[in-house]
Design a protein around this motif. Sequence first.
Motif, PDB file in Angstrom:
ATOM      1  N   GLY A  11      -6.367  -7.664  15.442  1.00 40.11           N
ATOM      2  CA  GLY A  11      -5.784  -7.714  14.141  1.00 40.11           C
ATOM      3  C   GLY A  11      -5.381  -6.422  13.625  1.00 40.11           C
ATOM      4  N   ALA A  12      -6.044  -5.342  14.037  1.00 41.85           N
ATOM      5  CA  ALA A  12      -5.606  -3.987  13.745  1.00 41.85           C
ATOM      6  C   ALA A  12      -4.246  -3.793  14.033  1.00 41.85           C
ATOM      7  CB  ALA A  12      -6.409  -2.852  14.353  1.00 41.85           C
ATOM      8  N   ARG A  13      -3.857  -4.129  15.457  1.00 37.35           N
ATOM      9  CA  ARG A  13      -2.481  -4.031  16.005  1.00 37.35           C
ATOM     10  C   ARG A  13      -1.545  -4.925  15.168  1.00 37.35           C
ATOM     11  NH1 ARG A  13      -3.483  -4.825  22.538  1.00 37.35           N
ATOM     12  NH2 ARG A  13      -5.588  -3.921  22.641  1.00 37.35           N
ATOM     13  N   GLU A  14      -1.837  -6.032  14.429  1.00 39.39           N
ATOM     14  CA  GLU A  14      -0.963  -6.715  13.416  1.00 39.39           C
ATOM     15  C   GLU A  14      -0.667  -6.041  12.524  1.00 39.39           C
ATOM     16  OE1 GLU A  14       0.491  -9.595  14.120  1.00 39.39           O
ATOM     17  OE2 GLU A  14      -0.594 -10.561  15.679  1.00 39.39           O
ATOM     18  N   HIS A  15      -1.537  -5.251  12.074  1.00 40.37           N
ATOM     19  CA  HIS A  15      -1.336  -4.362  10.812  1.00 40.37           C
ATOM     20  C   HIS A  15      -0.682  -3.263  11.286  1.00 40.37           C
ATOM     21  CE1 HIS A  15      -3.592  -6.794   7.596  1.00 40.37           C
ATOM     22  NE2 HIS A  15      -4.462  -6.901   8.668  1.00 40.37           N
ATOM     23  N   ALA A  16      -0.961  -2.553  12.030  1.00 41.84           N
ATOM     24  CA  ALA A  16      -0.148  -1.394  12.582  1.00 41.84           C
ATOM     25  C   ALA A  16       1.284  -1.664  12.772  1.00 41.84           C
ATOM     26  CB  ALA A  16      -0.856  -0.572  13.700  1.00 41.84           C
ATOM     27  N   ALA A  17       1.789  -2.709  13.521  1.00 45.08           N
ATOM     28  CA  ALA A  17       2.949  -2.970  13.923  1.00 45.08           C
ATOM     29  C   ALA A  17       3.863  -3.660  12.656  1.00 45.08           C
ATOM     30  CB  ALA A  17       3.107  -4.055  14.852  1.00 45.08           C
ATOM     31  N   LYS A  18       3.304  -4.166  11.581  1.00 43.22           N
ATOM     32  CA  LYS A  18       3.841  -4.383  10.339  1.00 43.22           C
ATOM     33  C   LYS A  18       4.174  -3.397   9.599  1.00 43.22           C
ATOM     34  CE  LYS A  18       5.411  -7.835   7.270  1.00 43.22           C
ATOM     35  NZ  LYS A  18       6.207  -8.472   7.617  1.00 43.22           N
ATOM     36  N   LEU A  19       3.163  -2.681   9.370  1.00 38.56           N
ATOM     37  CA  LEU A  19       3.347  -1.253   8.673  1.00 38.56           C
ATOM     38  C   LEU A  19       4.489  -0.467   9.080  1.00 38.56           C
ATOM     39  CD1 LEU A  19      -0.487  -0.523   7.890  1.00 38.56           C
ATOM     40  CD2 LEU A  19       1.262  -1.295   6.244  1.00 38.56           C
ATOM     41  N   VAL A  20       4.539  -0.308  10.449  1.00 34.83           N
ATOM     42  CA  VAL A  20       5.637   0.527  10.775  1.00 34.83           C
ATOM     43  C   VAL A  20       6.850  -0.016  10.616  1.00 34.83           C
ATOM     44  CG1 VAL A  20       6.934   1.283  13.019  1.00 34.83           C
ATOM     45  CG2 VAL A  20       4.407   1.652  12.912  1.00 34.83           C
ATOM     46  N   GLY A  21       6.959  -1.621  10.552  1.00 32.86           N
ATOM     47  CA  GLY A  21       8.204  -2.342  10.351  1.00 32.86           C
ATOM     48  C   GLY A  21       8.704  -1.971   8.871  1.00 32.86           C
ATOM     49  N   LEU A  22       7.471  -1.751   7.930  1.00 41.33           N
ATOM     50  CA  LEU A  22       7.780  -1.593   6.407  1.00 41.33           C
ATOM     51  C   LEU A  22       8.076  -0.221   6.402  1.00 41.33           C
ATOM     52  CD1 LEU A  22       5.045  -4.099   5.307  1.00 41.33           C
ATOM     53  CD2 LEU A  22       7.640  -4.137   4.959  1.00 41.33           C
ATOM     54  N   ASP A  23       8.196   0.668   7.127  1.00 47.85           N
ATOM     55  CA  ASP A  23       8.685   2.313   7.150  1.00 47.85           C
ATOM     56  C   ASP A  23       7.563   3.076   6.866  1.00 47.85           C
ATOM     57  OD1 ASP A  23      11.195   1.702   8.171  1.00 47.85           O
ATOM     58  OD2 ASP A  23      11.867   1.193   6.103  1.00 47.85           O
ATOM     59  N   HIS A  24       6.275   2.389   7.006  1.00 49.80           N
ATOM     60  CA  HIS A  24       5.200   3.423   6.730  1.00 49.80           C
ATOM     61  C   HIS A  24       4.802   4.409   8.064  1.00 49.80           C
ATOM     62  CE1 HIS A  24       4.165   1.672   2.657  1.00 49.80           C
ATOM     63  NE2 HIS A  24       4.267   0.479   3.640  1.00 49.80           N
ATOM     64  N   GLU A  25       4.168   5.336   7.658  1.00 51.07           N
ATOM     65  CA  GLU A  25       3.633   6.287   8.764  1.00 51.07           C
ATOM     66  C   GLU A  25       2.274   5.891   9.245  1.00 51.07           C
ATOM     67  OE1 GLU A  25       3.625  11.162   9.898  1.00 51.07           O
ATOM     68  OE2 GLU A  25       4.356  10.418   8.353  1.00 51.07           O
ATOM     69  N   VAL A  26       1.842   5.459  10.416  1.00 52.29           N
ATOM     70  CA  VAL A  26       0.774   4.722  10.702  1.00 52.29           C
ATOM     71  C   VAL A  26      -0.083   5.531  11.564  1.00 52.29           C
ATOM     72  CG1 VAL A  26      -0.277   2.589  11.666  1.00 52.29           C
ATOM     73  CG2 VAL A  26       2.070   2.459  10.194  1.00 52.29           C
ATOM     74  N   PHE A  27      -1.344   5.805  11.280  1.00 54.86           N
ATOM     75  CA  PHE A  27      -2.315   6.161  11.988  1.00 54.86           C
ATOM     76  C   PHE A  27      -3.241   5.430  12.423  1.00 54.86           C
ATOM     77  CE2 PHE A  27      -0.196   9.462   9.265  1.00 54.86           C
ATOM     78  CZ  PHE A  27       0.234  10.307  10.257  1.00 54.86           C
ATOM     79  N   VAL A  28      -3.499   5.104  13.813  1.00 53.80           N
ATOM     80  CA  VAL A  28      -4.566   4.198  14.373  1.00 53.80           C
ATOM     81  C   VAL A  28      -5.731   5.096  14.826  1.00 53.80           C
ATOM     82  CG1 VAL A  28      -5.282   2.536  15.736  1.00 53.80           C
ATOM     83  CG2 VAL A  28      -2.984   2.239  14.886  1.00 53.80           C
TER      84      VAL A  28
END
Length: 239
Positions: A11-28
């Motif tokens: 689930g966390a991977r789904e959100h991280a990948a989507k957020l990067v695709g929306l041009d957010h800077e993502v920290f896992v």
Amino acid sequence: MKIAVLGTGGGAREHAAKLVGLDHEVFVGTRDPEATLARTEPDMMGNPPYGQWLADHPGITLLSFGDAAAAADGLVINGIDGHNAVAALTAVADSLEGKTLVDYAVPFVYNPDVEHPWPTPWGTMPKLDPCDTDSLGEQIQRALPGTKVVKSFVTQEQSTVVNPRAVGNGDHTMFVAGDHADAKQQVTELLESYGWTDILDLGPLVCARGMEMYAHMHSAIGFGLGQQSGGHFGVKVVR
């Protein structure tokens, strides 16, 4: 926007990948980044080793839970498993102070010793603890009084949360609950960026109890569909 996703499961991977695709800077965030990257076997759900997945998803930074939360501008997504969520989040409370934490964890107790077990195709159905008179969302809020906790995402597979149009062209309902109107608005805006058009505010965080208990119904529907849906179906509130 800088957004933290705590957890490295599917689930966390789904959100991280989507957020990067929306041009957010993502920290896992993970408990031990070095140990996470050193794993070479799939996790308990069959997801490939995180290091392998991360190499295929540039733009995501892997840090400890605390460092990832501290790096976020104001929004953190909790993907830590329900059994360990309160302890893990309490340990990084300072990094979550003043921020919105959207929680989708289910308080499952796996392999429960119960008098009347519920057999499923993958073993005994987990038990919910807490249930009825409390919720994991409320426990997290009590442990983090300086953080604005919003319960959401929990009534869907996370792959559907980040891509609602995969089911019924998006014509189904997502829920939010929390005690802070501004935090719920922030989560609503994130859901809208994911593509949700029907978002129902259930009210205060106590309503997280209903969302978490729905987890068993979600499984039952999947069984009724013969598991062919893989959990990818929608629930629509018809007004």
